[in-house]
Design an enzyme around this catalytic site. Sequence first.
Site, short mmCIF file in Angstrom:
data_model
loop_
_atom_site.label_atom_id
_atom_site.label_comp_id
_atom_site.label_asym_id
_atom_site.label_seq_id
_atom_site.Cartn_x
_atom_site.Cartn_y
_atom_site.Cartn_z
N TYR A 60 0.86 -1.19 0.00
CA TYR A 60 0.00 0.00 0.00
C TYR A 60 0.90 1.24 0.00
O TYR A 60 1.82 1.34 0.81
CB TYR A 60 -0.89 0.00 1.25
N ASP B 120 9.55 3.41 0.24
CA ASP B 120 8.41 4.08 0.87
C ASP B 120 8.47 3.74 2.36
O ASP B 120 8.07 2.66 2.78
CB ASP B 120 7.10 3.60 0.24
N LYS C 95 3.47 9.92 8.39
CA LYS C 95 3.08 9.48 9.73
C LYS C 95 3.93 10.11 10.85
O LYS C 95 3.70 11.26 11.21
CB LYS C 95 3.12 7.96 9.78
#
Length: 441
Positions: A152, A254, A281
């Site tokens: 994801y 990522d 995040k």
Amino acid sequence: MTLDRDLSEYMSKTARSRALHEEATAVMPGGNSRTTTFFDPYPFYITRGQGAHVWDADGVDRLDFNGNYTSLILGHAPPEVVKAVQEVAVEGLSFPGPSEHEVRLAEVLVRRVPSLESLRFTNSGTEATMNAVRAARAFTGRAKIAKFEGAYHGTHDWALVSVSPDVKAAGGRSRPKPVASSAGVPPAVLKHTVVLPWNDGDACEAILDREGPNLAAVLVDPLLGIGGVLPPVEGFLDRLHTVTQRHGIVLVFDEVISFRIGSGGAQERFGIRPDLTTLGKIIGGGLPVGAFGGRADIMAAYDPRQGRARISHGGTFNANPVTMAAGLATLNSLTPDAYGRLDALGERLRGGVARLLAGTRRKGQVTGLGSLFCLHWTTTALTDYRSSRPKDVEAPIRVFMGLLNEGIVLTPRGLGACSLAMTDDDVDRFVNALARVLARG
Ligand SMILES: Cc1ncc(COP(=O)(O)O)c(C=O)c1O
């Protein structure tokens, strides 16, 4: 462990959330703005978070192992971050120009991550991966990108391919086919996306050797975080690095989730220097954030000093002072001791769950690294997206719901994270609650 019984217990405790959700559905489709946070019959509405706990609209107190999908590494409302936000907020919330806070956060990130020679901020991990893909295309002049099945990377079109595909529609294990993960992803995206099987070095090398001359980037979440926290097998990332270098493909790590496993993220832990890195995040300390950066020659496309930048990158709230200050205060709290403590909490939790599962008839496993963990409801050896699919598809949601009723928040798919606000007792509480949930079956 019957879902019906757990659902009725949940509903009996969450009347106010049910009422709020009914009001929400009148003005939002499904009553919601985040696909990931919805679950049937309705999510509980959160009114407060403090330390390791969240309280819902009915006053129910739960221990939070979700941590806003692994963002809240210090826990909820840590005093040092709240103080930094308050001090900055009174001076202005966002400006029509840069502020010093942006420079300071960028400096800290560049110091921690040697591959980040230069970087820019965004408001989300989605925007960070979208820009990394664009930067790689601009740099190489190539159109295709490769990503891993089960990975994801956010919700832009180039990331919404083969995130959790139906295996029957996804081709062979060692040559996966791209499958759209959302309505509205145009066929052109599938034509320009190559899907790779996680942890299968031979298959990846064969695919990348074939597609190499057309590929701008390989997008890699080094822990396959949302795909189940399946760390790379020995040598796998090295091999990807070698093959991408051979073909002039931009290797993008990522690290939106994996950055939390150490001061320099997963790339430090595994000893790989990617060409580009995306972050999000934890670097925003609980506020909306993303960043992308890496090789100065690739990032130079964003430099406007010689006339117009080759890549346009706006964003009204990019690098706003409040987010930057929250991120800086958070990173300053993440000392070597803090990472040691997070690792110890994660190991205690994974050890406790593994011992519990070994002593029950439940077909489960726990994976993870550092403070991250994921529960899996299969005994198949876990290597990739396909092996991690639960044999009993209802098991993750039964466990999630059972834990909610025990006063524990996880993600519906079983991903969780320990925070620095937690104690050993909190971790043991998780293991004991899981034992009770499994025993009820
Ligand atoms: C690895 C990875 N990349 C990108 C994203 C997207 O980040 P955001 O939700 O901030 O858009 C996520 C979100 O969970 C992620 O796990």
